[in-house]
Design a protein around this motif. Structure first.
Motif, PDB file in Angstrom:
ATOM      1  N   ILE A 348      -8.909  15.345 -17.867  1.00 20.11           N
ATOM      2  CA  ILE A 348      -7.804  15.392 -16.898  1.00 20.11           C
ATOM      3  C   ILE A 348      -8.344  15.049 -15.515  1.00 20.11           C
ATOM      4  O   ILE A 348      -9.490  15.354 -15.187  1.00 20.11           O
ATOM      5  CB  ILE A 348      -7.115  16.779 -16.891  1.00 20.11           C
ATOM      6  CG1 ILE A 348      -5.827  16.750 -16.069  1.00 20.11           C
ATOM      7  CG2 ILE A 348      -8.074  17.871 -16.436  1.00 20.11           C
ATOM      8  CD1 ILE A 348      -4.971  17.993 -16.228  1.00 20.11           C
ATOM      9  N   PHE A 349      -7.517  14.388 -14.713  1.00 12.67           N
ATOM     10  CA  PHE A 349      -7.914  13.978 -13.363  1.00 12.67           C
ATOM     11  C   PHE A 349      -6.674  13.587 -12.577  1.00 12.67           C
ATOM     12  O   PHE A 349      -5.606  13.338 -13.159  1.00 12.67           O
ATOM     13  CB  PHE A 349      -8.878  12.765 -13.425  1.00 12.67           C
ATOM     14  CG  PHE A 349      -8.269  11.556 -14.070  1.00 12.67           C
ATOM     15  CD1 PHE A 349      -7.493  10.648 -13.339  1.00 12.67           C
ATOM     16  CD2 PHE A 349      -8.438  11.329 -15.430  1.00 12.67           C
ATOM     17  CE1 PHE A 349      -6.908   9.542 -13.948  1.00 12.67           C
ATOM     18  CE2 PHE A 349      -7.855  10.219 -16.044  1.00 12.67           C
ATOM     19  CZ  PHE A 349      -7.093   9.330 -15.302  1.00 12.67           C
ATOM     20  N   VAL A 350      -6.806  13.538 -11.269  1.00 16.44           N
ATOM     21  CA  VAL A 350      -5.815  12.898 -10.402  1.00 16.44           C
ATOM     22  C   VAL A 350      -6.569  12.161  -9.301  1.00 16.44           C
ATOM     23  O   VAL A 350      -7.710  12.504  -8.968  1.00 16.44           O
ATOM     24  CB  VAL A 350      -4.809  13.898  -9.772  1.00 16.44           C
ATOM     25  CG1 VAL A 350      -3.868  14.470 -10.806  1.00 16.44           C
ATOM     26  CG2 VAL A 350      -5.527  14.985  -9.004  1.00 16.44           C
ATOM     27  N   ILE A 351      -5.921  11.145  -8.763  1.00 16.71           N
ATOM     28  CA  ILE A 351      -6.514  10.303  -7.717  1.00 16.71           C
ATOM     29  C   ILE A 351      -5.698  10.498  -6.442  1.00 16.71           C
ATOM     30  O   ILE A 351      -4.458  10.505  -6.485  1.00 16.71           O
ATOM     31  CB  ILE A 351      -6.493   8.826  -8.132  1.00 16.71           C
ATOM     32  CG1 ILE A 351      -7.182   8.642  -9.484  1.00 16.71           C
ATOM     33  CG2 ILE A 351      -7.143   7.942  -7.068  1.00 16.71           C
ATOM     34  CD1 ILE A 351      -6.843   7.319 -10.152  1.00 16.71           C
ATOM     35  N   ARG A 366     -10.060  13.983  -8.166  1.00 16.85           N
ATOM     36  CA  ARG A 366     -10.229  15.396  -8.516  1.00 16.85           C
ATOM     37  C   ARG A 366     -10.523  15.504 -10.016  1.00 16.85           C
ATOM     38  O   ARG A 366      -9.766  14.978 -10.841  1.00 16.85           O
ATOM     39  CB  ARG A 366      -8.976  16.204  -8.162  1.00 16.85           C
ATOM     40  CG  ARG A 366      -8.719  16.275  -6.662  1.00 16.85           C
ATOM     41  CD  ARG A 366      -7.571  17.218  -6.340  1.00 16.85           C
ATOM     42  NE  ARG A 366      -7.312  17.263  -4.905  1.00 16.85           N
ATOM     43  CZ  ARG A 366      -7.918  18.075  -4.052  1.00 16.85           C
ATOM     44  NH1 ARG A 366      -8.848  18.925  -4.502  1.00 16.85           N
ATOM     45  NH2 ARG A 366      -7.612  18.053  -2.769  1.00 16.85           N
ATOM     46  N   ILE A 367     -11.615  16.198 -10.344  1.00 15.98           N
ATOM     47  CA  ILE A 367     -12.037  16.399 -11.727  1.00 15.98           C
ATOM     48  C   ILE A 367     -12.236  17.891 -11.968  1.00 15.98           C
ATOM     49  O   ILE A 367     -12.389  18.662 -11.011  1.00 15.98           O
ATOM     50  CB  ILE A 367     -13.343  15.622 -12.023  1.00 15.98           C
ATOM     51  CG1 ILE A 367     -14.436  16.041 -11.040  1.00 15.98           C
ATOM     52  CG2 ILE A 367     -13.103  14.113 -11.940  1.00 15.98           C
ATOM     53  CD1 ILE A 367     -15.785  15.399 -11.307  1.00 15.98           C
ATOM     54  N   PRO A 368     -12.212  18.348 -13.232  1.00 23.91           N
ATOM     55  CA  PRO A 368     -12.293  19.792 -13.502  1.00 23.91           C
ATOM     56  C   PRO A 368     -13.605  20.422 -13.031  1.00 23.91           C
ATOM     57  O   PRO A 368     -14.663  19.769 -13.033  1.00 23.91           O
ATOM     58  CB  PRO A 368     -12.167  19.870 -15.025  1.00 23.91           C
ATOM     59  CG  PRO A 368     -11.474  18.618 -15.418  1.00 23.91           C
ATOM     60  CD  PRO A 368     -11.944  17.571 -14.452  1.00 23.91           C
ATOM     61  N   SER A 395      -9.967  23.141  -9.784  1.00 21.73           N
ATOM     62  CA  SER A 395      -9.517  23.902 -10.953  1.00 21.73           C
ATOM     63  C   SER A 395      -8.554  23.067 -11.793  1.00 21.73           C
ATOM     64  O   SER A 395      -7.781  22.256 -11.262  1.00 21.73           O
ATOM     65  CB  SER A 395      -8.830  25.195 -10.517  1.00 21.73           C
ATOM     66  OG  SER A 395      -7.577  24.915  -9.919  1.00 21.73           O
ATOM     67  N   VAL A 396      -8.621  23.293 -13.092  1.00 22.37           N
ATOM     68  CA  VAL A 396      -7.720  22.566 -13.999  1.00 22.37           C
ATOM     69  C   VAL A 396      -6.262  22.875 -13.650  1.00 22.37           C
ATOM     70  O   VAL A 396      -5.392  21.992 -13.717  1.00 22.37           O
ATOM     71  CB  VAL A 396      -8.029  22.934 -15.469  1.00 22.37           C
ATOM     72  CG1 VAL A 396      -6.955  22.376 -16.406  1.00 22.37           C
ATOM     73  CG2 VAL A 396      -9.394  22.392 -15.868  1.00 22.37           C
ATOM     74  N   GLU A 397      -5.987  24.131 -13.256  1.00 19.91           N
ATOM     75  CA  GLU A 397      -4.615  24.512 -12.912  1.00 19.91           C
ATOM     76  C   GLU A 397      -4.096  23.688 -11.737  1.00 19.91           C
ATOM     77  O   GLU A 397      -2.943  23.213 -11.756  1.00 19.91           O
ATOM     78  CB  GLU A 397      -4.556  26.009 -12.558  1.00 19.91           C
ATOM     79  CG  GLU A 397      -4.810  26.946 -13.720  1.00 19.91           C
ATOM     80  CD  GLU A 397      -6.279  27.043 -14.107  1.00 19.91           C
ATOM     81  OE1 GLU A 397      -6.566  27.495 -15.234  1.00 19.91           O
ATOM     82  OE2 GLU A 397      -7.153  26.640 -13.289  1.00 19.91           O
ATOM     83  N   LEU A 402      -0.782  18.966  -9.787  1.00 22.83           N
ATOM     84  CA  LEU A 402      -0.661  17.664  -9.142  1.00 22.83           C
ATOM     85  C   LEU A 402      -0.218  16.590 -10.129  1.00 22.83           C
ATOM     86  O   LEU A 402       0.562  15.704  -9.788  1.00 22.83           O
ATOM     87  CB  LEU A 402      -2.010  17.275  -8.522  1.00 22.83           C
ATOM     88  CG  LEU A 402      -2.455  18.090  -7.302  1.00 22.83           C
ATOM     89  CD1 LEU A 402      -3.921  17.822  -6.986  1.00 22.83           C
ATOM     90  CD2 LEU A 402      -1.585  17.765  -6.099  1.00 22.83           C
ATOM     91  N   LYS A 403      -0.711  16.672 -11.347  1.00 20.22           N
ATOM     92  CA  LYS A 403      -0.407  15.645 -12.351  1.00 20.22           C
ATOM     93  C   LYS A 403       1.019  15.753 -12.865  1.00 20.22           C
ATOM     94  O   LYS A 403       1.646  14.741 -13.173  1.00 20.22           O
ATOM     95  CB  LYS A 403      -1.389  15.753 -13.519  1.00 20.22           C
ATOM     96  CG  LYS A 403      -1.205  14.668 -14.576  1.00 20.22           C
ATOM     97  CD  LYS A 403      -2.242  14.758 -15.685  1.00 20.22           C
ATOM     98  CE  LYS A 403      -2.008  13.689 -16.737  1.00 20.22           C
ATOM     99  NZ  LYS A 403      -3.018  13.748 -17.825  1.00 20.22           N
ATOM    100  N   PHE A 404       1.528  16.979 -12.948  1.00 16.20           N
ATOM    101  CA  PHE A 404       2.867  17.182 -13.511  1.00 16.20           C
ATOM    102  C   PHE A 404       3.769  17.891 -12.502  1.00 16.20           C
ATOM    103  O   PHE A 404       4.190  19.036 -12.713  1.00 16.20           O
ATOM    104  CB  PHE A 404       2.783  18.006 -14.804  1.00 16.20           C
ATOM    105  CG  PHE A 404       1.919  17.403 -15.863  1.00 16.20           C
ATOM    106  CD1 PHE A 404       2.355  16.301 -16.593  1.00 16.20           C
ATOM    107  CD2 PHE A 404       0.659  17.919 -16.136  1.00 16.20           C
ATOM    108  CE1 PHE A 404       1.556  15.743 -17.577  1.00 16.20           C
ATOM    109  CE2 PHE A 404      -0.151  17.371 -17.115  1.00 16.20           C
ATOM    110  CZ  PHE A 404       0.299  16.265 -17.839  1.00 16.20           C
TER     111      PHE A 404
END
Length: 418
Positions: A348-351, A366-368, A395-397, A402-404
């Motif tokens: 999982i990631f976001v840019i 952003r990475i876990p 954090s994954v949370e 951010l992803k969803f």
């Protein structure tokens, strides 16, 4: 080669659409008068290009002025996904809904759906979403069987596949990976299910050279079904769909007039990337003339092994407004997404894009927190992008939030704060 390939075939439909907009759309009545556009005098590509581009900002700022029918004729209200800003309202009358059904009928036939087929729709028909309704209307017109499972719920998806034995899935590619994960965890023999084909929506599936991108290849490696790429938007009300040769997404010439333009608004040559500009044909409620989609696509020309005589384009390689200039290198978010998706251990990631103190572009990924291969990932990205980007453990949370985002109808992997 110019990309005005369909003009002889649909010149009559194009002229009819221009005259309809002039007669019925308050926005275009004023626009054509202000710019001294004489529709009857348009006899060439050059004269057609004198019509000014319609932008997303026009549609946002003058939304009501685009309505070209009486309000009591409007049947369905939808909104765009709002990828680049606030969602835009869009409306359809009975004729537009019939046209939408015909668009999807033709698109589904292109990927091999027949009256005898059963198609499972993993898309929502609510939340003001045009696509889910369009798929249902098109399949109904084609006469195929429909299983409306809606979005999410992998368990329901597999129970429905086992119960109704559909041959086709309509799904976002990343959701196919979730279905595969669920099947593996729950001992479902997914490789021997009834599904033979997935019609993929919402996310790019292929690279501009027709090869599967990292997301598409990951799916194919796990589940050897045929994957078809599609591309559409609410404003177009029309889909660009792959044929069985998977060499670009075909236009539907009777339903849309398309241009791929460079930064000077001139047609690009075959093999080049430009912005897709469209004039949907046979629309009534909200006609659009030379609407700039903001999507950057690769133009392939007309000839295809399937012998269809229509424009072929890639799915978007990026958004015009999302272009990133990083230390002299031009990037689009999808390039970064493809590289991150290809890195198997990164789940999982976001840019994020922002401006630094010098008002130049910066990228943060952003990475876990528990991701261990940060140096390998940095080398992988630098090799693919030819420039170094920043990584930040999160954090994954937080990444999932951010992803969803609650307001979004699809995963949001790129956040632009510039």
């Amino acid at each position: 080669m110019t990309n005005y390939l369909d003009i002889n075939k649909n010149e009559e439909l194009l002229k009819k659409q221009l005259n309809y907009a002039l007669a019925n759309s308050p926005f275009y009545k004023k626009r054509f008068a202000d710019c001294k556009i004489d529709i009857d005098a348009i006899q060439s590509h050059e004269e057609f290009r004198k019509i000014p581009i319609t932008t997303k900002e026009d549609l946002q700022n003058y939304n009501e002025e685009f309505i070209a029918v009486r309000k009591d004729e409007i049947i369905d209200y939808v909104t765009t996904s709002g990828t680049l800003g606030n969602p835009v309202s869009f409306a359809l009358n009975d004729t537009d809904l019939d046209r939408l059904a015909e668009n999807e009928r033709l698109s589904f036939e292109m990927v091999g759906v027949r009256k005898s087929s059963v198609v499972q729709l993993t898309t929502t028909l609510d939340r003001r979403f045009m696509a889910g309704m369009a798929y249902f209307l098109g399949l109904r017109k084609l006469g195929a069987g429909i299983v409306r499972t809606g979005s999410g719920l992998p368990g329901l998806q597999w129970e429905s596949i086992q119960r109704f034995q559909p041959d086709f899935l309509v799904a976002v590619p990343s959701f196919l990976l979730k279905m595969i994960d669920f099947a593996i965890e729950n001992g479902i023999d997914y490789k021997n299910s009834s599904i033979k084909t997935a019609v993929c929506i919402g996310e790019p599936l292929r690279n501009p050279d027709f090869s599967l991108n990292s997301l598409g290849q990951k799916i194919k490696n796990l589940w050897d079904i045929e994957l078809f790429s599609t591309y559409a938007s609410t404003e177009m009300g029309t889909a660009f769909t792959e044929c069985e040769y998977h060499k670009g997404n075909h236009s539907l010439p009777d339903l849309i007039f398309s241009e791929v333009l460079d930064e000077n608004q001139n047609p690009v040559e075959s093999g080049k990337i430009g912005e897709l500009v469209v004039t949907p044909l046979q629309t009534q409620t909200m006609p659009l003339v030379r609407f700039a989609t903001g999507d950057m696509v690769k133009f392939y020309g007309q000839n295809c092994d399937c012998d269809r005589k229509s424009m072929r384009i890639s799915t978007p390689v990026g958004r015009k407004k999302q272009m990133i200039k990083l230390k002299g290198t031009t990037l689009y978010p999808q390039q970064i997404i493809n590289l991150l998706t290809a890195f198997q251990s990164l789940k999982i990631f976001v840019i994020e894009a922002s401006l630094n103190e010098n008002q130049t572009d910066e990228i943060l990924i952003r990475i876990p927190n528990d991701f261990a291969e940060i140096n390998k990932l940095q080398e992988h990205l630098q090799a693919g992008l030819k420039v170094k980007v920043s990584l930040k453990k999160t954090s994954v949370e937080k990444i999932e939030q951010l992803k969803f985002p609650r307001e979004s109808r699809k995963p949001k992997l790129f956040h632009d704060f510039r």
